[in-house]
Design a protein around this motif. Sequence first.
Motif, PDB file in Angstrom:
ATOM      1  N   UNK A 139     -17.741  -1.107  -1.370  1.00  0.00           N
ATOM      2  CA  UNK A 139     -16.642  -0.141  -1.512  1.00  0.00           C
ATOM      3  C   UNK A 139     -15.314  -0.690  -0.992  1.00  0.00           C
ATOM      4  N   UNK A 140     -15.288  -1.945  -0.605  1.00  0.00           N
ATOM      5  CA  UNK A 140     -14.114  -2.480   0.092  1.00  0.00           C
ATOM      6  C   UNK A 140     -12.835  -2.455  -0.735  1.00  0.00           C
ATOM      7  N   UNK A 141     -12.947  -2.464  -2.044  1.00  0.00           N
ATOM      8  CA  UNK A 141     -11.747  -2.456  -2.887  1.00  0.00           C
ATOM      9  C   UNK A 141     -11.279  -1.046  -3.267  1.00  0.00           C
ATOM     10  N   UNK A 142     -12.055  -0.059  -2.873  1.00  0.00           N
ATOM     11  CA  UNK A 142     -11.686   1.318  -3.203  1.00  0.00           C
ATOM     12  C   UNK A 142     -10.739   1.871  -2.143  1.00  0.00           C
ATOM     13  N   UNK A 143      -9.669   2.529  -2.551  1.00  0.00           N
ATOM     14  CA  UNK A 143      -8.718   3.070  -1.570  1.00  0.00           C
ATOM     15  C   UNK A 143      -9.254   4.321  -0.892  1.00  0.00           C
ATOM     16  N   UNK A 144      -8.882   4.478   0.350  1.00  0.00           N
ATOM     17  CA  UNK A 144      -9.188   5.710   1.081  1.00  0.00           C
ATOM     18  C   UNK A 144      -7.959   6.617   1.063  1.00  0.00           C
ATOM     19  N   UNK A 145      -6.802   6.018   1.298  1.00  0.00           N
ATOM     20  CA  UNK A 145      -5.535   6.747   1.315  1.00  0.00           C
ATOM     21  C   UNK A 145      -4.606   6.157   0.276  1.00  0.00           C
ATOM     22  N   UNK A 146      -4.060   7.015  -0.564  1.00  0.00           N
ATOM     23  CA  UNK A 146      -3.013   6.624  -1.497  1.00  0.00           C
ATOM     24  C   UNK A 146      -1.921   7.684  -1.418  1.00  0.00           C
ATOM     25  N   UNK A 147      -0.866   7.505  -2.140  1.00  0.00           N
ATOM     26  CA  UNK A 147       0.249   8.462  -2.095  1.00  0.00           C
ATOM     27  C   UNK A 147       0.608   8.946  -3.495  1.00  0.00           C
ATOM     28  N   UNK A 148      -0.271   9.723  -4.110  1.00  0.00           N
ATOM     29  CA  UNK A 148       0.056  10.233  -5.446  1.00  0.00           C
ATOM     30  C   UNK A 148       1.201  11.231  -5.369  1.00  0.00           C
ATOM     31  N   UNK A 149       1.982  11.297  -6.431  1.00  0.00           N
ATOM     32  CA  UNK A 149       3.091  12.258  -6.440  1.00  0.00           C
ATOM     33  C   UNK A 149       2.783  13.480  -7.287  1.00  0.00           C
ATOM     34  N   UNK A 150       1.573  13.526  -7.857  1.00  0.00           N
ATOM     35  CA  UNK A 150       1.190  14.697  -8.648  1.00  0.00           C
ATOM     36  C   UNK A 150      -0.330  14.824  -8.643  1.00  0.00           C
ATOM     37  N   UNK A 151      -0.802  15.905  -9.235  1.00  0.00           N
ATOM     38  CA  UNK A 151      -2.247  16.159  -9.346  1.00  0.00           C
ATOM     39  C   UNK A 151      -2.835  15.580 -10.631  1.00  0.00           C
ATOM     40  N   UNK A 152      -2.015  14.881 -11.414  1.00  0.00           N
ATOM     41  CA  UNK A 152      -2.471  14.319 -12.687  1.00  0.00           C
ATOM     42  C   UNK A 152      -3.730  13.476 -12.497  1.00  0.00           C
ATOM     43  N   UNK A 153      -4.719  13.726 -13.316  1.00  0.00           N
ATOM     44  CA  UNK A 153      -5.949  12.950 -13.311  1.00  0.00           C
ATOM     45  C   UNK A 153      -6.965  13.353 -12.264  1.00  0.00           C
ATOM     46  N   UNK A 154      -6.581  14.227 -11.349  1.00  0.00           N
ATOM     47  CA  UNK A 154      -7.520  14.576 -10.281  1.00  0.00           C
ATOM     48  C   UNK A 154      -8.687  15.422 -10.771  1.00  0.00           C
ATOM     49  N   UNK A 155      -8.459  16.279 -11.771  1.00  0.00           N
ATOM     50  CA  UNK A 155      -9.560  17.076 -12.302  1.00  0.00           C
ATOM     51  C   UNK A 155     -10.641  16.168 -12.904  1.00  0.00           C
ATOM     52  N   UNK A 156     -10.227  15.166 -13.669  1.00  0.00           N
ATOM     53  CA  UNK A 156     -11.201  14.241 -14.254  1.00  0.00           C
ATOM     54  C   UNK A 156     -11.946  13.476 -13.174  1.00  0.00           C
ATOM     55  N   UNK A 157     -11.234  13.046 -12.150  1.00  0.00           N
ATOM     56  CA  UNK A 157     -11.885  12.336 -11.038  1.00  0.00           C
ATOM     57  C   UNK A 157     -12.892  13.226 -10.333  1.00  0.00           C
ATOM     58  N   UNK A 158     -12.480  14.479 -10.059  1.00  0.00           N
ATOM     59  CA  UNK A 158     -13.364  15.418  -9.381  1.00  0.00           C
ATOM     60  C   UNK A 158     -14.638  15.653 -10.196  1.00  0.00           C
ATOM     61  N   UNK A 159     -14.484  15.863 -11.500  1.00  0.00           N
ATOM     62  CA  UNK A 159     -15.644  16.107 -12.361  1.00  0.00           C
ATOM     63  C   UNK A 159     -16.565  14.887 -12.415  1.00  0.00           C
ATOM     64  N   UNK A 160     -15.990  13.697 -12.478  1.00  0.00           N
ATOM     65  CA  UNK A 160     -16.792  12.472 -12.519  1.00  0.00           C
ATOM     66  C   UNK A 160     -17.558  12.273 -11.212  1.00  0.00           C
ATOM     67  N   UNK A 161     -16.894  12.519 -10.092  1.00  0.00           N
ATOM     68  CA  UNK A 161     -17.564  12.392  -8.795  1.00  0.00           C
ATOM     69  C   UNK A 161     -18.696  13.400  -8.691  1.00  0.00           C
ATOM     70  N   UNK A 162     -18.450  14.623  -9.128  1.00  0.00           N
ATOM     71  CA  UNK A 162     -19.496  15.648  -9.093  1.00  0.00           C
ATOM     72  C   UNK A 162     -20.700  15.220  -9.936  1.00  0.00           C
TER      73      UNK A 162
END
Length: 157
Positions: free
Chosen positions: A55-78
Amino acid sequence: MRSIRALFDQLYWADRRLLETLEAAGDPPAAAIRLYDHILNAERVWLTRLEGKDSSRLPIWTSPDSLDGMRNRMEAIHADFTRYLSALDDAAADAELEYRNQTGAAFRNRVRDILLHVALHGQYHRGQINQLLRGSGFEPVNVDYITWDRARNGQIT
């Protein structure tokens, strides 16, 4: 395993409710978006480790400026956690997992404890997000476990 699966059902419900609340706010606080992004990042990082991958290349903290794409990420993780948990039995949950964190430090924890951490970590940050929403004049959303349990049992809508 039933309790852990229930925690992850509640985690998904809470992630979904919180995202809907952030989207409805129109212009939620940037810190709330960053924390929500962090929740999703951490869920992905921990699942990657649980799957025995780096998991070393995966970010823990980023600074997004919007919620764009988060629904797809949430569904994929689920979907990925659902798949992972469906194959997990008590013996596998009690096994120790060796992994490295994002800085390369080695650790060993029981799978069951990692799963509990993931569920509790998200609740901690959801509380922070709700505080940020309230402080910015938005109505926070109830993501308590007992509220989820009441809803799934038809006691509330």
